[in-house]
Structure formats: structure tokens, C-alpha cells
Design a protein around this motif. Structure first.
Motif, PDB file in Angstrom:
ATOM      1  N   GLN A  12      -5.898  -1.522  -2.957  1.00  0.00           N
ATOM      2  CA  GLN A  12      -6.547  -0.732  -2.133  1.00  0.00           C
ATOM      3  C   GLN A  12      -7.203  -1.427  -0.927  1.00  0.00           C
ATOM      4  O   GLN A  12      -7.469  -2.681  -1.207  1.00  0.00           O
ATOM      5  CB  GLN A  12      -7.778   0.229  -2.492  1.00  0.00           C
ATOM      6  N   VAL A  70      -3.313   4.323  -5.060  1.00  0.00           N
ATOM      7  CA  VAL A  70      -3.734   3.452  -3.853  1.00  0.00           C
ATOM      8  C   VAL A  70      -4.913   4.137  -3.179  1.00  0.00           C
ATOM      9  O   VAL A  70      -4.981   5.455  -3.155  1.00  0.00           O
ATOM     10  CB  VAL A  70      -2.436   3.485  -2.976  1.00  0.00           C
ATOM     11  N   LEU A 106       0.981  -1.330   0.193  1.00  0.00           N
ATOM     12  CA  LEU A 106      -0.266   0.125   0.048  1.00  0.00           C
ATOM     13  C   LEU A 106       0.643   1.254   0.172  1.00  0.00           C
ATOM     14  O   LEU A 106       0.376   2.225  -0.557  1.00  0.00           O
ATOM     15  CB  LEU A 106      -0.773  -0.074   1.256  1.00  0.00           C
TER      16      LEU A 106
END
Lengths: 581, 418
Positions: free
Chosen positions: B270, B196, B187
Motif C-alpha cells: 500500500q 492493495v 501496486l
């Protein structure tokens, strides 16, 4: 079909200028159109940059809104809330401005931003409610309920003896509520979650104490219940205040901040996209400017070409007939009369000139025809004169020849001989050249005539004349019939040896004719030859003397037996002879 | 708002008008009406209809975003009868006195509920994840606090639960190896900058980011489930730097939004909930629901009883709670990738190959169809992260409302607006 070449000159010139003018106008129009699209592109760019500005302004507004919301949450001031409402109103109108007449992309982004702004507003409404509620709870509710509770407790204490256990509990209750109130404020200041547990345990403790109050004496159950209810209300208010606080904190910090973040993101993306589009437009404008340049350049080039072609064509259409006319006139002036007169028929203005030329041409032709007639006449005359002259010349020649030649033999007669002799003598004297004379006489010719007739004699003479003709090749040598059967030969520029040789050749040639002559000792026709030569030391003073000497030499040759050559010597005639023996 | 969503889901209801519909239904039936407030995860129309049919009562669902639901529940217990959300809401609700304890004796299947919510471990060898593991919130202690010691009174009915991680596009990031290369650190991988997204909830997304920052060695925590203020400060210093550098595309607030972000190509990786990954895969987008080597962020679904409920509705609420553990609902949510607290009862409502896939972590024998009838897994596909047990043996942290919760809210805002 239009044939401009048939038009009047002034129309042609007018049409030429009209075409060039129209082309110029067309080019100007095309450039104007292009310039207009460039202008609209510039307009678009300015609209885009306005939108970028709007987006940037919107971003600033969202950040301002967020700050106002935080201020409102922090201080609870209605001024901030009002201000926030105004800014939201402003942002909304900006968004609708952004949407009006925008591309699909911009509209969808603006719609997205509107959605997020609405969510933000909705959250703000909720925040305002929560914050106002919390404010009331903290400012009034908690204090009032605490006061209510405290009053009940004091009422209780006043009815209780000092130092009793219940009085101590009441004191504890007062302290716990006070502590709770302080903890609530502490929580609101620090937002320390751990304080909630403490508040809750304090309240639980307080309620435990309150519940225990009705056990034993001194406290009526109704009063205990009232106190318990007051405490419960207090607890409720405290917990609600905490939850309201947590609620608006969540809304402001998480929900609204996320909406703000999303609007900022969308505004940035929008700005990026608009900038990208602007750079595309910029490139397009650059292309169009290049197009304008190319159009102007090619247009000018085209106009130039058209001007060149038209001016060439028009110039030629004027000049060519004039040149042709001039040429025609020149030729006509020179007296030529071209069989076909090529006249420019097209040009009306030049037509008149042409017809003038045609008149000129016609006159010239007439003159020409007259001239031809005269020439023919004079040629005829000339031919006739020539013919007459020729006839006359022939007669003259005949006369001359008749006067100069011997009729029988065709050689020169004595008169012509003497004429030439005089001329040659003068020339020899003048140029100091030698001059030989040969006298030739046929032997026994009288007996021949007698024996063979005059006709045979004449024939012999003709034969001998042919021998001379053969033997004497030099152009100036002259043979003449001196008389009867006697011939004289004049040899200009000839020395003794040459003269002797020629004389001998002539004698031999005659002998070789082998003409039978029975009256001769040689049975054939022979000749005797006398030679005399004029030279520097010859002592001869006149042409007559030269001939006389030759004649004397002939005599000597006769005398010495005939059929021989005798050369007259200087001083003494007949010094030398030659014969065939 | 919630009602509108509900009507939208039922389709024809829209024609009846927004306000009229429930009151007419109520007027026509004498049956009690149960008002359930919660999230889209469990407040699904098929469940509502089935429950109404099975129980013979009226049920109204009010699904909403987690924040507003929690706020509503915490400040107005009279507005709902049952509250369905995640374990991280429990402390707030309990502290707000918005909910009351549930009597385990009235729960038909209480004994069938497995060890996970009761002890925090799915198996004896499993680690208890950090933060608010469900067992620490489950039992109501004699002093009124929540704790792990059984008391016959519980703060919530343990029912739906799952392990969460992040979803990523295998065609963009390449397929990782579960529990080996797949890492929360992705991430914050600068290679994924700008692509992201994080769930916009400090009690959830914060842990995704904390796990990511820790995986990349940027921060360390004494207890990731109970961060101190200075740890929070350190974490947010790092995160704000990343935010400013453009690491994040955005912060999503609902599952559909997270699906959109990935489906429109804005986002490659995500924070994700299981149904989003299923839906994306159903759309043909190669989204993998990672099994991070650092462990999952787990959550436990809580069903809570309003503190303001009346007796008639209370009975209906217990009936609804018991219905939830009666098998069919568990099977229904299993097809969306969620687990139920008493799995064996749901097993009967699942095909063996379904059970093997969803719970057993075995390769799909047939094409698996989700609750919405769309295919969610192809033949041979294995649920990432393995079996139910394996997944819950790998819990790094539970969704938690920490003592620094309020503080993290303000820091979260700083992050969002950085």
C-alpha cells in the motif's frame, strides 16, 4: 433385582410392548430434536440471508446517498439534502438492525460500517454547510459585492470628466469585476483550476488600479479606500466561494466517496462471510439430515431387534412351558412316569395347568406302581411254571431214554431200533435211497463169560459200545443191542462199499481192543459181521427181510470161520465174505 | 474533534472537560497562545510540550485529516495562527489568501536551510522531481504569485520533508532490491489483487497510482506533475478497470488506518508514510518501505502563517518557526524517519550512529529507538533507499495540486465508487 421371568404373563407382554413403545417414542423424540436443530439452522440461514439482503440494501443506499450528495452539490437543491438525510436515517436503523443479535463478526463489521456512515454524515453536514454558504456567496454575495463595487465606480465616473485617464481606469475596473464574476461562474461550471490564477490576477490588477485612483486629483482618499475595501470584499467573497467549492468537492468526491467505498467493501465482505457461514450451515444441515436418517434407521433396527428378542423371549416363556406341559402330558398319556416332573413354576397362568399335570403325574405313578407290582407277581409265577416244566421235561427225557436204550451199553435197545428201522425203511423206499444193515456178533462170548465172569463180559460189551460210538460219526447211523452179544447197526443212505468199509472198520476196531480171550483161536476177543444193503435191485421187500439177510450174512460169516465180514448178495445169501486173512 | 484528540493524547486532560481546558489555561497565563492546525505528522504531543517549555508560550495543536485541515485553513484563516501541512496545500492556501508571506530576515536559521527547498535539488547532479517541487512554491514573487526566484519573502517555512513510496510485506511479496526491482508497478500487479491500499488523497495517492500505471506501461504522461484532462481520463480508465477487477482493498485516510490494514492482514502492499512502516516493523511485521526504481513521491512540509494573525501571535509564531529549526525538533522527527531542512543543526541532538543510520544511510550499529522509545531498526539494518541525499536524488514527483485538481477530485470519486 427385577426378574421379569417371574412376572405374570400379561405383565410380561405389557412390559414388552411398553419397552417397544418407549423406544419408538424415544426415537421420535430424538428425530424431533434433530429436526428442531435443523429448523433452527434454517432459521439461522434465513436470518443470515436477511442480513445479506440488509447489507445489499445498505450498499444500494450508500450509492443512492452518494448520488444524492452529488445532486445536492451540483444543483444545490435542499430537496436532495433532505432526501439524503432520510436515507441516512434509514441506513442507520438498518445498521442497528444488522447489529442486533448478530455474531461478533457481523457486529464488528456493522460497527465499522456505522463508523463510516457517521463519517459520511459528518462530511455531509460539512458539505451542506459549505454548499449553502457557497450558494449564498455565488447567488448573493458575489453579485451584491460586485454591484456595490460597480455603484461606487459609477459614482466615481459620474464625478469625473469623460475621456480622462481615471475614467478609463474606472471602466477597466468595471470590466475586470465583470470578467472576474464570469470567470467565477466559469470556474464553477468547468472546475478548471487554471481559471483561479486568472481570477486572482484580474483581482490583483483591479486592486492595483483602485490603489492608484487616489493619486492625483478628483478622488478623495476616503472614497478610494472605500472602493478598495469594496474590491477587497469582492475578492474575499470570490476566493471564499472558490474555496468552499473546492472544499465540498473534496468532501463529496474524496472523503464521502471513500466512506461509501469502505461501507460497500464491508457490506460485500459481510455478505461473503455470511454466505460462507451459510454454506457451513448448509453442510451442517446436510450432516444433520444424515444423522436423522441414521438415527431413524438404527432406531428402527434397534426396535426391530428389541421386538424380536422380546417376542422370542415372551413367546418362549409362554410356549416352552406349554410345550413342556404337552410333552409331559403326552408322556403321561403314554403311561411313562418321568422320575422328575419338570414343571414351569414361573408362569402363574400355566401354574394351574402344571398342577393339573402334577395330579395326572401322581395318578400315573400310582398306576405305574400297581403295574410294577403285577409284573413282579406274574414273573414269579412264570418262573415257577418254567421250573416245573423243566423238571417234567427232565423226567420225560429220562423216561424216553430209558425206554430207548440198552441199560448196559447205553446204545439203543431192540424196540427203539425197530421203531427207527420202520421209519428209515419208509424213508429209503420213498426217496429211493439205499439203506444198509450190519449185524455184529462177538465170537465165543459164551466161553468168555464162562472163563472171565459176567462182569468182564458186561465190561466187554461196554467197551464195544464205546468202539461203536467212536467209529460211527454220522448222525443218522443207529447202533442198537439186538440181544445178548449181538448188535445191529442201521446205516441210512449207505451203499455196499461204504457198508463193507464200516463193517470191516468195526471188526478191526474190536479186534484191536486186544481183549484177552483164551477161549478164542485168536486169543483175543473178535467179532463176526454180516452186512445186507437195500437198494434198487436188491430184491428186498421189507425191513424185516433186510435184517434177516444181514442175520443170514452173519451166519455165513460165523460159518466161514468167524472174525470176518460177510456181505449178503442179491438172491443168494452169503455170496461174499471179507475177513482178515 | 481536534481538541478531543489533543486531550486524548495528554491523557489527564480528559477529566477537565473538553471546552474548559484551553480557556482556563489561557486565563491563568498571560502568555500568548499559538494555535497550530495541521496533521499528525508534526503535531505531536512531545513536540508541543517541549516547545511550550522552551518558548514559554502556550501552544495548542489541532491535528486532523488533511482534507478538513485544509478546508478549515483555506476558508477561515482566523481559526489558526500556524498551519502545518504539505507543500501541495500551499497553492490552495495561497490562492485563498489564507496565508501571508514570511520574512526570511526574521528566520534565524534561514541560511542553514539546504538547497533542496531553495532550488529543488539536493545536489547539483540530482533531477528536479516533477510537479510542485518546493522551490517553485517557496518564493513570493513581486506579482503576488509563487515562484522559484528568491525575494526575501516566502510562502512557507521549509522544515520537515521526506520521500514516500509504498510499503510491502516481504514475507508475502518477497524482498526486492532497492532502486532495482522495487517498482511502483507492484501496486497494480494482478498478483496482489485485493490486497492493495492507496492513500485517499488525490494530490498524493493519484501520483502513487500514476507512477504505478506508468511503470506497468499502461499510460504515459507528458508531465506526470501536470497532467492534462485527457491524461487524467486515460489514467482513470485504467484505474477504474483495476478497481472493478478487485485490485484494491481500500483507500486509507490516516496513518493509523494504514497500519491497521496491514497489521490485520488485509493488505500486503500500500501507499505508505514512513512512520507507518516504522510502526509495523516495531510490531514485528516485516513491512519494507520500498525504494522504487522509478523514484520516490516526495513531499515537503510547510509551515504557514495565517493571513489573519495578530502581531503578538505573529512574534510567537516566528519564535515557534525558529524553534523548529533549532535542532531538537529535527532530531525528534529524524527518529521517525523524517528529515529537517537544516540537518546539521539537528546532528548535535543525535547520536552518531543515529545520524549515520537516518541521514547517512549506513547500517545500524546499535538497535535504533524511535521517537516513541520503541525499536525501529535492528543492528546491521540499513535504511531502505540509502542516505538522505540518495533518496532525494531519486524523486520522481512531488505531491502536487495540479491545474486539473478539481477534475481529478471527480475522477477520484469515480474510482472510489467503481
Amino acid at each position: 433385582m427385577i426378574r421379569p421371568s417371574r412376572w405374570r404373563l400379561k405383565y410380561r407382554i405389557f412390559a414388552g410392548f411398553l419397552i417397544v413403545g418407549l423406544l419408538g417414542v424415544g426415537m421420535a423424540f430424538a428425530i424431533g430434536l434433530l429436526a428442531n436443530t435443523i429448523y433452527s439452522d434454517f432459521r439461522q440461514v434465513s436470518v443470515f440471508s436477511q442480513r445479506v439482503e440488509l447489507g445489499r440494501d445498505l450498499s444500494a443506499k450508500m450509492i443512492y446517498l452518494q448520488r444524492l450528495s452529488e445532486e445536492f452539490v451540483h444543483y444545490g437543491k435542499s430537496f436532495s439534502a433532505r432526501q439524503a438525510r432520510l436515507v441516512m436515517e434509514d441506513a442507520r436503523s438498518q445498521l442497528s438492525e444488522l447489529q442486533s443479535g448478530a455474531s461478533v463478526n457481523v457486529r464488528s463489521r456493522a460497527a465499522e460500517m456505522t463508523v463510516h456512515l457517521e463519517e459520511f454524515e459528518k462530511a455531509f453536514d460539512e458539505v451542506e454547510r459549505q454548499r449553502n454558504r457557497q450558494n449564498r456567496l455565488v447567488e448573493e454575495g458575489i453579485r451584491n459585492h460586485a454591484a456595490e463595487h460597480d455603484e461606487l465606480v459609477r459614482k466615481l465616473v459620474s464625478g469625473l470628466p469623460d475621456q480622462s485617464a481615471k475614467a478609463a481606469d474606472a471602466e477597466k475596473l468595471l470590466n475586470l469585476v465583470l470578467l472576474t464574476e464570469r470567470l467565477v461562474h466559469q470556474y464553477l461550471d468547468t472546475l478548471d483550476n487554471a481559471l483561479i490564477g486568472e481570477i486572482r490576477s484580474n483581482l490583483r490588477l483591479a486592486r492595483g488600479i483602485a490603489n492608484g485612483l487616489d493619486k492625483g486629483d478628483g478622488v478623495s482618499p476616503a472614497f478610494a479606500e472605500e472602493l478598495s475595501r469594496a474590491l477587497s470584499d469582492f475578492q474575499k467573497i470570490v476566493l471564499e466561494a472558490i474555496q468552499r467549492t473546492r472544499g465540498y468537492l473534496y468532501l463529496v468526491n474524496v472523503v464521502m466517496a471513500a466512506e461509501t467505498n469502505e461501507v460497500l467493501y464491508q457490506a460485500n465482505r459481510l455478505a461473503d462471510e455470511l454466505r460462507a457461514e451459510m454454506s457451513v450451515i448448509e453442510a451442517r444441515v446436510a450432516d444433520k439430515i444424515r444423522d436423522v436418517y441414521v438415527t431413524a434407521f438404527t432406531g428402527s433396527l434397534l426396535i426391530l431387534v428389541v421386538i424380536l428378542v422380546l417376542s422370542w423371549r415372551i413367546g418362549r416363556s409362554i410356549a416352552a412351558p406349554i410345550e413342556s406341559l404337552a410333552k409331559t402330558f403326552r408322556r403321561l398319556a403314554q403311561g411313562e412316569s418321568p422320575t422328575s416332573l419338570k414343571l414351569p413354576s414361573a408362569s402363574h397362568e400355566l401354574g394351574e395347568l402344571s398342577s393339573a399335570a402334577a395330579v395326572f403325574h401322581e395318578k400315573n405313578r400310582e398306576t405305574e406302581q400297581l403295574l410294577v407290582k403285577y409284573r413282579d407277581l406274574s414273573e414269579e409265577l412264570e418262573a415257577r411254571v418254567k421250573e416245573r416244566t423243566k423238571e417234567l421235561e427232565g423226567a420225560n427225557f429220562k423216561l424216553q431214554r430209558l425206554s430207548r436204550t440198552d441199560g448196559l451199553t447205553g446204545v439203543a435197545n431192540r424196540r427203539y431200533f425197530e421203531e427207527i428201522l420202520e421209519r428209515e425203511w419208509a424213508a429209503a423206499r420213498r426217496h429211493e435211497l439205499s439203506l444198509a444193515a450190519i449185524m455184529l456178533d462177538i465170537d465165543y462170548f459164551k466161553p468168555f463169560n464162562d472163563m472171565y465172569g459176567h462182569q468182564a463180559g458186561d465190561h466187554c460189551l461196554k467197551q464195544i459200545a464205546r468202539v461203536f460210538d467212536k467209529s460211527l460219526r454220522r448222525g443218522n447211523d443207529l447202533v442198537a443191542r439186538y440181544g445178548g452179544e449181538e448188535f445191529v447197526i442201521l446205516l441210512p443212505d449207505t451203499h455196499h462199499e461204504q457198508a463193507l468199509e464200516i463193517a470191516e472198520l468195526l471188526r478191526e476196531s474190536i479186534a484191536e481192543l486186544e481183549v484177552q480171550h483164551e477161549g478164542s483161536p485168536w486169543q483175543k476177543l473178535t467179532a463176526s459181521v454180516g452186512v445186507a444193503v437195500y437198494g434198487a435191485a436188491s430184491g428186498i421187500d421189507s425191513a424185516f427181510e433186510l435184517i434177516e439177510r444181514a442175520d443170514r450174512a452173519l451166519y455165513q460169516a460165523k460159518h466161514r470161520g468167524r472174525n470176518q465180514v460177510y456181505l449178503a448178495t442179491y438172491g443168494e445169501p452169503g455170496d461174499r465174505t471179507t475177513d482178515m486173512a | 474533534m481536534e481538541r478531543r484528540n489533543l486531550l486524548k493524547a495528554s491523557g489527564a486532560g480528559l477529566l477537565l472537560g473538553q471546552a474548559g481546558f484551553p480557556s482556563i489555561v489561557r486565563a491563568l497565563n498571560r502568555k500568548p497562545t499559538l494555535r497550530v492546525v495541521g496533521t499528525h505528522v508534526t503535531l505531536q504531543e512531545p513536540i508541543r510540550q517541549r516547545a511550550e517549555r522552551d518558548l514559554g508560550i502556550n501552544i495548542e495543536f489541532y491535528p486532523g485529516g488533511s482534507a478538513e485541515v485544509l478546508l478549515k485553513a483555506a476558508t477561515d484563516p482566523g481559526a489558526f495562527d500556524l498551519y502545518e501541512q504539505w507543500s501541495n496545500s500551499i497553492r490552495v492556501l495561497w490562492q485563498a489568501n489564507a496565508i501571508q508571506s514570511i520574512d526570511t530576515r526574521k528566520l534565524t536559521y534561514w541560511n542553514e536551510i539546504n538547497e533542496l527547498p531553495k532550488s529543488g535539488r539536493i545536489s547539483p547532479q540530482a533531477d528536479i522531481g516533477h510537479g510542485d517541487a518546493p522551490h517553485q512554491l517557496l518564493h513570493v514573487q513581486p506579482n503576488g504569485t509563487l515562484g522559484s526566484k528568491p525575494s526575501g519573502q516566502i510562502s512557507f517555512l521549509p522544515y520537515v520533508h521526506n520521500t514516500d513510496s509504498f510499503g510491502y510485506l516481504s514475507n508475502k511479496l518477497g524482498e526486492g532490491i532497492p532502486y532495482d526491482t522495487e517498482s511502483w508497478g507492484w501496486l497494480l500487479d494482478p498478483g496482489n489483487a485485493g490486497r492493495v491500499a492507496i492513500v485517499n488523497a488525490p494530490s498524493i495517492g493519484l501520483f502513487d497510482l500514476a507512477l504505478a500505471a506508468r511503470a506497468r506501461g499502461l499510460v504515459s504522461f507528458k508531465d506526470i506533475g501536470q497532467m492534462t484532462r485527457s491524461e487524467v481520463d486515460q489514467l482513470f480508465d485504467v484505474l477504474i478497470d483495476y478497481k472493478r477487477a478487485g485490485q484494491f482493498r481500500g483507500f486509507w485516510t490516516s496513518v493509523p488506518q494504514s497500519v491497521d490494514m496491514m497489521a490485520t492482514g488485509e493488505v500486503d502492499i500500500q501507499s505508505m508514510f514512513s512512520p507507518a512502516a516504522s510502526r509495523l516493523r516495531g510490531m514485528g511485521i516485516p513491512c519494507l518501505f520500498a525504494a522504487p526504481k522509478e523514484g520516490y513521491r516526495a513531499w515537503y512540509g510547510v509551515m504557514c502563517l495565517s493571513s489573519a494573525i495578530d502581531n503578538e501571535r505573529k512574534e510567537a509564531a516566528y519564535a515557534f518557526m525558529n524553534w523548529w529549526l533549532s535542532g531538537w525538533p529535527g532530531a525528534f522527527v529524524a527518529r521517525q524517519g523524517y528529515y529537517i531542512s537544516n540537518p546539521q543543526r539537528s546532528r548535535r541532538f543525535l547520536e552518531p550512529h543515529e545520524w549515520d543510520f537516518w541521514y547517512g544511510g549506513k547500517p545500524a550499529e546499535k538497535i535504533l529507538v524511535g521517537a516513541d522509545g520503541r525499536p525501529v531498526a535492528q543492528v546491521g539494518e540499513i535504511r531502505r533507499g540509502g542516505s538522505y541525499q540518495e533518496r532525494f536524488e531519486n524523486v520522481a514527483v512531488w505531491n502536487t495540486v495540479m491545474d486539473t485538481y478539481e477534475y481529478t477530485l471527480t475522477k477520484w470519486k469515480d474510482l472510489l465508487l467503481a
